[in-house]
Scaffold this motif. Structure first.
Motif, short mmCIF file in Angstrom:
data_model
loop_
_atom_site.label_atom_id
_atom_site.label_comp_id
_atom_site.label_asym_id
_atom_site.label_seq_id
_atom_site.Cartn_x
_atom_site.Cartn_y
_atom_site.Cartn_z
N CYS A 10 0.83 -1.22 0.00
CA CYS A 10 0.00 0.00 0.00
C CYS A 10 0.86 1.26 0.00
O CYS A 10 0.54 2.23 -0.70
N GLU A 37 -10.24 6.10 -7.58
CA GLU A 37 -10.84 5.33 -6.50
C GLU A 37 -9.86 4.31 -5.93
O GLU A 37 -9.79 4.11 -4.72
N LEU A 38 -9.11 3.65 -6.79
CA LEU A 38 -8.17 2.64 -6.31
C LEU A 38 -7.00 3.29 -5.56
O LEU A 38 -6.50 2.74 -4.58
N ARG A 67 -7.29 6.02 -3.84
CA ARG A 67 -7.88 6.37 -2.54
C ARG A 67 -7.95 5.13 -1.64
O ARG A 67 -7.72 5.21 -0.43
N PHE A 68 -8.27 3.98 -2.23
CA PHE A 68 -8.34 2.74 -1.45
C PHE A 68 -6.98 2.39 -0.84
O PHE A 68 -6.88 2.11 0.36
N SER A 126 -6.05 4.88 1.91
CA SER A 126 -6.79 4.65 3.15
C SER A 126 -6.29 3.41 3.87
O SER A 126 -6.13 3.39 5.09
N LEU A 127 -6.04 2.34 3.10
CA LEU A 127 -5.53 1.11 3.71
C LEU A 127 -4.14 1.33 4.31
O LEU A 127 -3.81 0.77 5.35
N SER A 167 -8.96 11.57 -1.14
CA SER A 167 -7.63 11.20 -0.66
C SER A 167 -6.72 12.42 -0.64
O SER A 167 -6.78 13.26 -1.54
#
Length: 531
Positions: A100, A245-246, A248-249, A252-253, A506
């Motif tokens: 990540c 979106e990915l 941001r994922f 966040s992770l 993000s």
């Protein structure tokens, strides 16, 4: 009137006396309160560091006391259980942390910044590792740890418990293993397996031959995961709005993973205490080993002290003109973790947390460079590998020529890239160096016997090199921003009507007007309100 005024003056001064005294007393009381508050604040800010260092000392004392009780193997296992839980938690967090952080870090940099920072990092890692190798070879020739130690080859030092040495193979096969691991055939398998070419002995027509076979060994293939995460981050950035979106994922992770790290860090002092204590209890013939291999241990640790205490701080000072030891003081917790766990990978979570919170290094730099450094930057490993190679050469009365010395330097620098960030991971790569200069690998049992001693300072120097490299990159980026040069640009995607609120966006993502210049989210909202 004058008397009255004088009387009033005396009364005023008499009344003012107690008031002044009370004011002075309250000021002194406030000073004491401030001092106590400052001390409490200092203890609160550095509680984790103090607890970690105390854990190391308590573990040493606990091991020294329990060593006299002659504990059984089962009892030692029970004693080491809390420390085993610490290692399991730290290793559990490595996979999401590495993937990540590198995906979000690569996605937060444009191509030019990514190339510039990557080039500086590679140059720093390569030159410092080569310098560490040269220092180690010089120390080995000065101290001569293998001279007069030929009796060790036939002595019984209890080395059978250290495990057999690695099976010798061609040097080119070892480097091909690095390339194989860079491109794993299965990402899921790469999360817990590493590919390695082994030689299997078979007999054909009465002749014994070695057949090369690909085997998978326990241990995360971090090299392959690092390359995949970097390429994935660049690919997501190229997608623009579709990749937002990915990104941001992963961001966040990554932040959630750091929260888990902060929780685990409070268990570190307890785990370290039992790790150190159990290791001291299970030592056997420590006096005999240190006496017999004392010169090798001394040469290795001295190389670590010189490189970690003088060379690396000097490099940091040359680039930043700042006190390197002040920078290193903020990293005592990860250094203690490295000393206790002997694992660069297990130290990575605490290193990222401390270097961001204590030293203020930009998250985009620390989470981009530290996972790479934990994989490819092994200054401490290069030092003890070179010392070990010269030690074994002297042990076998082999005079190394200039070509062999050059081979040791280059091979140690290159092979340290593939050294596993786990305990005793660097010992396996010594076989590559020995094969390259034509020395037998069966003497590696001597190195394995005392590796648990040398590996502790090795890991500390490894993680110190990563941390100072991140500090140098952070400083160079700040200088570029101040003089109006190229900055670390953020991911830019096209503005989407009725997009999500700023709070849900993000921090790595800003919006770009498709028909105009780049604008931030607040500016975009203000323009929409005007329209």
């Amino acid at each position: 009137m004058e008397k009255g005024s004088e009387t009033n003056g005396y009364l005023d001064s008499a009344q003012a006396g107690p008031a002044a005294e009370s004011a002075a007393g309250s000021a002194a009381q406030e000073t004491v309160v401030e001092r106590v508050g400052n001390r409490v604040g200092f203890l609160r800010r550095h509680a984790l560091v103090l607890l970690t260092v105390s854990g190391v000392l308590a573990g040493a004392g606990l091991g020294a006391v329990l060593r006299k009780l002659q504990l059984t193997r089962t009892q030692i296992t029970y004693l080491a259980f809390p420390g085993e839980m610490l290692l399991r938690m730290l290793r559990m967090i490595i996979l999401p942390l590495v993937v990540c952080s590198l995906v979000s870090g690569a996605a937060s940099l444009d191509a030019s910044s990514l190339g510039r920072l990557g080039g500086i990092a590679i140059a720093y890692f390569g030159l410092t590792t080569l310098g560490a190798s040269a220092l180690a070879v010089a120390l080995a020739f000065i101290i001569k740890p293998g001279s007069g130690a030929q009796s060790l080859l036939n002595s019984d030092l209890g080395l059978e418990e250290s495990g057999p040495p690695p099976v010798p193979k061609e040097t080119v096969d070892s480097f091909l293993d690095l390339i194989r691991n860079l491109f794993p055939s299965n990402l899921v398998v790469a999360a817990f397996r590493t590919v390695r070419l082994d030689l299997e002995k078979k007999r054909f027509n009465g002749l014994s031959v070695h057949i090369p076979i690909d085997t998978e060994i326990e241990g995360m293939n971090i090299l392959g995961l690092v390359l995949f995460a970097l390429v994935l981050g660049v690919a997501l950035k190229k997608l623009g709005s579709e990749g937002e979106e990915l990104i941001r994922f992963f961001s966040s992770l990554n932040e959630a993973t750091m929260v888990l790290v902060s929780w685990i860090m409070w268990y570190v002092p307890v785990g370290i205490m039992f790790l150190v204590g159990s290791k001291i209890v299970e030592m056997k013939d420590i006096v005999v080993l240190v006496t017999s291999l004392g010169k090798y241990i001394f040469a290795s640790i001295l190389g670590h002290i010189i490189h970690g205490g003088l060379v690396l701080p000097l490099v940091y000072f040359v680039f930043t003109r700042k006190n390197p030891y002040t920078f290193l003081l903020g990293l005592l917790t990860p250094f203690a973790t490295a000393f206790a766990t002997c694992s660069s990978s297990a130290t990575l979570p605490s290193m990222i947390k401390c270097i961001e919170e204590n030293n203020g290094v930009d998250k985009r730099i620390s989470r981009f460079i530290l996972p790479i450094g934990a994989t490819v930057n092994m200054d401490g490993a290069a030092i003890f590998q070179c010392v070990a190679a010269v030690f074994i050469a002297q042990l076998n009365n082999v005079d190394l020529n200039a070509g062999q010395i050059f081979t040791i330097l280059v091979t140690a620098t290159a092979s340290s890239v593939g050294a596993a960030g786990v305990p005793a991971g660097g010992v396996l790569t010594i076989a590559i160096i020995l094969e390259a200069i034509g020395l037998p690998t069966h003497d590696l049992s001597l190195i394995l016997a005392v590796d648990w001693i040398v590996d502790r300072t090795t890991t500390v120097v490894n993680v110190e090199g990563d941390a100072l490299g991140a500090g140098i990159l952070h400083h160079l980026n700040q200088k570029a921003e101040k003089r109006g040069g190229q900055e670390l640009s953020e991911v830019k995607v096209e503005a989407i009507p009725n997009s999500k609120s700023e709070e849900e966006t993000s921090p790595l993502v800003t919006h770009q007007n498709p028909t105009g210049p780049v604008v931030s989210a607040p500016e975009l909202e203000s323009k929409e309100s005007v329209l």
